[in-house]
Every structure is written in structure tokens, then in C-alpha cells.
Write an enzyme that holds these catalytic residues in place. Structure first.
Site, mmCIF file in Angstrom:
data_model
loop_
_atom_site.group_PDB
_atom_site.id
_atom_site.type_symbol
_atom_site.label_atom_id
_atom_site.label_comp_id
_atom_site.label_asym_id
_atom_site.label_seq_id
_atom_site.Cartn_x
_atom_site.Cartn_y
_atom_site.Cartn_z
ATOM 1 C CD GLN A 163 35.507 40.665 35.851
ATOM 2 O OE1 GLN A 163 35.558 41.322 36.883
ATOM 3 N NE2 GLN A 163 36.071 39.466 35.780
ATOM 4 C CE LYS A 166 35.802 40.344 40.542
ATOM 5 N NZ LYS A 166 36.565 40.873 39.408
ATOM 6 C CG ASP A 181 40.728 44.586 39.536
ATOM 7 O OD1 ASP A 181 40.590 43.653 40.333
ATOM 8 O OD2 ASP A 181 39.977 44.782 38.554
#
Ligand code: GUN
Length: 293
Positions: free
Chosen positions: A97, A53, A120
């Protein structure tokens, strides 16, 4: 041979489009998108994902900040870090994460992320907005699938879409998106899961089959209708002594046999997987340009 839906190529196209927009933003003197990723502990897969990412941010000209915390960080300390990023006006998008260590509540942490920065699309506010069809950050995998259907101009209106798997991250949102009154959508949707009876017969009635249950090679040719569009979200490492790496990657679908019947299919690797980072970058661009909130 069916149409192979190439997620790798599509994700590269999207990254180029994003990079081009960043160049324009620079010329206009606007805000360069800035993504912050929080990684707790030393889980190998998570390190790889977060590394990818951060690297992708560099590729498209975004700023990125990686915050690494020890496995034994307290929940309070993690919540404090999230809040600090929430309050940092230079940072547009924030991801934590997953998975997190067991002593930390994913619900509490997710709920701490300010929805405006939740690229997200995991917060209750953004999941709710997605369900209502309001502007939002659609989470990475569902958004990646929607984008593949669009860019490959897959007809969806009036089709029967069968989703296998009801996870919060993929199956459930996919079922909502495919039923929406817009393209891609307008499907009649059946959401199936581990308790579904006659799953094979139901799958066989699908015009569009989206498979996200996390079992390698679960979908076989006898479960697929001739001409169906098959989207495989699974990704699994299978030991393979003939490979230099010692393993190969397979999906939830038996690609060799199902591709004989499908009209279009995503491969593994190179299908849905690469689209997820492109989606995250796209959401971060939306955040920087204040296109959602
Ligand atoms: N772990 C696996 N997939 C994801 C994702 O899309 N976002 C975050 N934050 N963690 C993940």
C-alpha cells in the site's frame, strides 16, 4: 438527466461474478486466489483502504494475508518481506500500500515485486506490457474506468477523449488505454495537465472527458460539451456542518451543473471509487488462474 454510471452497482456485479468463479474453482479443486497486502505505518486512509481490500477478499471467497510493519521499518526489511511473499507459492497477488514513509524508496520496493504477482500493475514490466497492449494486470483505477465504459456500452471509436491529469497511476495509463486499437479505445486522445494552455477550451472539445487532477470541483459546466461522457476520478472530503459526519465527498467535477450537460456521468461517491477494489480482485483472480503470465 444524463445516464448515471453506477460504479457501486457495477463493482457489486463484478464481485458476484468473481465469487461465482471461486465456487467453481473450489469444485474443480483448483487454486483459491490468495492476496497479500503489506501496510507500513498507521496512515488513516491507507488503513481504511487496506481494510476494505481484505474485507472484499473475504466477500468473494479469496484468502488474504495482511502484513503490518512499523512506520520505522527499514527499507531492507521491507524488501526482504516483499521477497518472502514473492517466493511463497501459496500467494498469488502482492500489493504494497502506498504512500510509504519518506525513508523508503517506492521505486526500489515496486521493482522488487515479482511482475507475476503485481496485481496493482505498478511494476515497470506490467506498465510496459499495458503500453504494448500485451496481457497484463492493468492498475485498479484505469481498469475500473475501462470496465465501466464497457459495461455501459459507451461508444469510444473515433471520439475525442480528453484526459485531465498525467499521474502515473491514472492519467498517463488512461491516455494510453483510450488510444489503443481495441474497445474501449480507438479514441483521439489529448492528455492535459497543470501546464496546459487553454485547458478549458480543450476540455470543451471532448466527447469523453476523464478528470483525474485532484482538485475539488475543478471542472465546471462551461468546460463541458453538450452530450459529453464525463468520468470523475477525484474524491475529496469537504467540511459540511449539515452532515452527521461533518463532511461530504465531492469529485473533481461540479456534478450538479455538469450533469445538466453530460449525456453520461460518474457520481462521487459511487462512481469510479468502488471499481478500484473490484479491479484488484479481478487481477488477483487472473494471477491465481495464471491468465497473464
Ligand atoms: N494507494 C492509493 N491507491 C493505491 C493502490 O491502488 N494500490 C496501492 N498499493 N496503494 C495505493
Amino acid at each position: 438527466m444524463p445516464l448515471i454510471i453506477d460504479g457501486k452497482k457495477t463493482s457489486e456485479d463484478i464481485k458476484q461474478e468473481i465469487a461465482a468463479r471461486v465456487k467453481e474453482i473450489k469444485i474443480e479443486g483448483g487454486k483459491i486466489p490468495h492476496l497479500a497486502a503489506v501496510l507500513v505505518g498507521n496512515d488513516g486512509a491507507s488503513q481504511t483502504y487496506v481494510g476494505a481490500k481484505v474485507k472484499s477478499c473475504e466477500q468473494v471467497g479469496f484468502q488474504s494475508t495482511l502484513v503490518r510493519l512499523n512506520e520505522d521499518v527499514t527499507e531492507d526489511e521491507l524488501l526482504r518481506v516483499v521477497d518472502e511473499i514473492n517466493d511463497n507459492p501459496d500467494i498469488d497477488g502482492l500489493i504494497v500500500q502506498l504512500p510509504l514513509p519518506n525513508h523508503i524508496s517506492i521505486q526500489k520496493v515496486t521493482n522488487k515485486i515479482r511482475p507475476e504477482k503485481d496485481v496493482d500493475g505498478f511494476t515497470p514490466a506490467n506498465v510496459g506490457r499495458m503500453a504494448l497492449g500485451w496481457p497484463t494486470y492493468v492498475s485498479a483505477t484505469p481498469y475500473g474506468i475501462v470496465e465501466l465504459l464497457k459495461r455501459y456500452e459507451i461508444e469510444t471509436s473515433g471520439k475525442h477523449c480528453v484526459v485531465i491529469g498525467r499521474s502515473h497511476i491514472v492519467g498517463s495509463p488512461m491516455s494510453i488505454l483510450m488510444a489503443r486499437n481495441e474497445y474501449p479505445g480507438n479514441c483521439t486522445v489529448t492528455l492535459t495537465h497543470s501546464r496546459t494552455k487553454n485547458l478549458a477550451e480543450i476540455a470543451k472539445t471532448a466527447d469523453i472527458l476523464i478528470v483525474a487532477l485532484g482538485k475539488p470541483g475543478f471542472v465546471t459546466a462551461d468546460m463541458v460539451k453538450e452530450g459529453a461522457v464525463v468520468i470523475d476520478v477525484g474524491i475529496h472530503r469537504i467540511a459540511d456542518a449539515t452532515k452527521k459526519s461533518g463532511f461530504r465527498l465531492v469529485g473533481d467535477v461540479k456534478f450538479e451543473e455538469v450533469s445538466q450537460k453530460a449525456s453520461a456521468i460518474t457520481p462521487v461517491p459511487g462512481g469510479v471509487g468502488p471499481m478500484t477494489i473490484a479491479s484488484l480482485l479481478y487481477n488477483t483472480l487472473l494471477a491465481a488462474e495464471k491468465k497473464v503470465y
